[in-house]
Enzyme design. Structure first.
Site, short mmCIF file in Angstrom:
data_model
loop_
_atom_site.label_atom_id
_atom_site.label_comp_id
_atom_site.label_asym_id
_atom_site.label_seq_id
_atom_site.Cartn_x
_atom_site.Cartn_y
_atom_site.Cartn_z
N ASN A 42 67.21 24.89 25.10
CA ASN A 42 66.28 23.60 25.28
C ASN A 42 65.92 23.34 26.83
OD1 ASN A 42 69.30 23.32 26.05
ND2 ASN A 42 69.03 20.91 26.09
N GLU A 44 64.32 20.29 28.82
CA GLU A 44 63.89 18.89 28.96
C GLU A 44 63.08 18.47 29.85
OE1 GLU A 44 68.54 17.50 27.66
OE2 GLU A 44 67.97 17.18 29.48
N ASN A 45 62.48 17.19 29.74
CA ASN A 45 61.31 16.57 30.22
C ASN A 45 61.74 15.19 30.66
OD1 ASN A 45 58.77 15.35 30.85
ND2 ASN A 45 58.48 17.49 31.15
N CYS A 53 63.49 21.68 21.89
CA CYS A 53 64.67 22.15 21.22
C CYS A 53 65.05 23.52 21.41
CB CYS A 53 65.05 21.68 20.08
SG CYS A 53 65.19 19.77 19.91
N GLU A 55 65.85 25.74 19.19
CA GLU A 55 65.51 26.30 18.01
C GLU A 55 63.90 26.47 17.83
OE1 GLU A 55 67.68 23.67 18.58
OE2 GLU A 55 68.62 22.96 16.81
N CYS A 87 68.34 19.02 15.03
CA CYS A 87 67.63 17.72 14.86
C CYS A 87 66.71 17.88 13.68
CB CYS A 87 67.01 17.37 16.18
SG CYS A 87 65.20 18.19 16.39
N CYS A 90 63.60 20.02 14.22
CA CYS A 90 63.85 21.55 14.05
C CYS A 90 64.05 21.91 12.73
CB CYS A 90 65.06 22.05 14.87
SG CYS A 90 64.92 22.03 16.66
#
Length: 131
Positions: A42, A44-45, A53, A55, A87, A90
């Site tokens: 993963n 992030e931002n 993610c 996946e 999630c 995904c």
């Protein structure tokens, strides 16, 4: 490559996660019919919707590297939880891209053993305009 090896690769990939905001590292390993596997973590931002993610990162890497065969397994691991379920986004990605009839998501359960789920179990009645 077996399910344990795939989960171990996902475990290693989780160490590269950029999760400054959630402190929730996730790694994924996508195995294709060709026998090739692709790792993702993963990323992030601060604008959460722009985060990626693990996946989807692994699948994107496969596509970028020219993978044309069907997706067979995706192993997902986080050191923060067992059964690190994908999630909804995904899950839809799994439905979107060609996968084998026996496609499985591999997770580690509470006993540190393998649990697998089919796409139908994770996303019942999914839609796909391509199939």
């Amino acid at each position: 490559m077996n399910e344990v090896e795939l989960l171990n690769l996902a475990r290693e990939a989780s160490k590269n996660a950029y999760c400054t905001y959630s402190d929730f590292p996730v790694g994924a390993c996508a195995l294709y019919e060709s026998g090739k596997y692709y790792l993702g973590c993963n990323v992030e931002n601060s604008s959460y919707g722009l985060s990626l993610c693990a996946e989807r990162n692994a699948i994107s890497t496969a596509i970028a590297q020219g993978e044309k065969s069907k997706l067979k397994y995706v192993a997902i691991y986080s050191p923060k939880t067992t059964k690190c379920f994908p999630c909804g986004a995904c899950r839809q990605w799994f439905a979107e891209f060609p996968s084998t009839d026996d496609f499985k998501v591999i997770l580690e359960n509470e006993n540190n053993t393998i649990t697998t789920y089919s796409l139908e179990e994770l996303l019942p009645n999914s839609f796909n305009l391509i199939r």
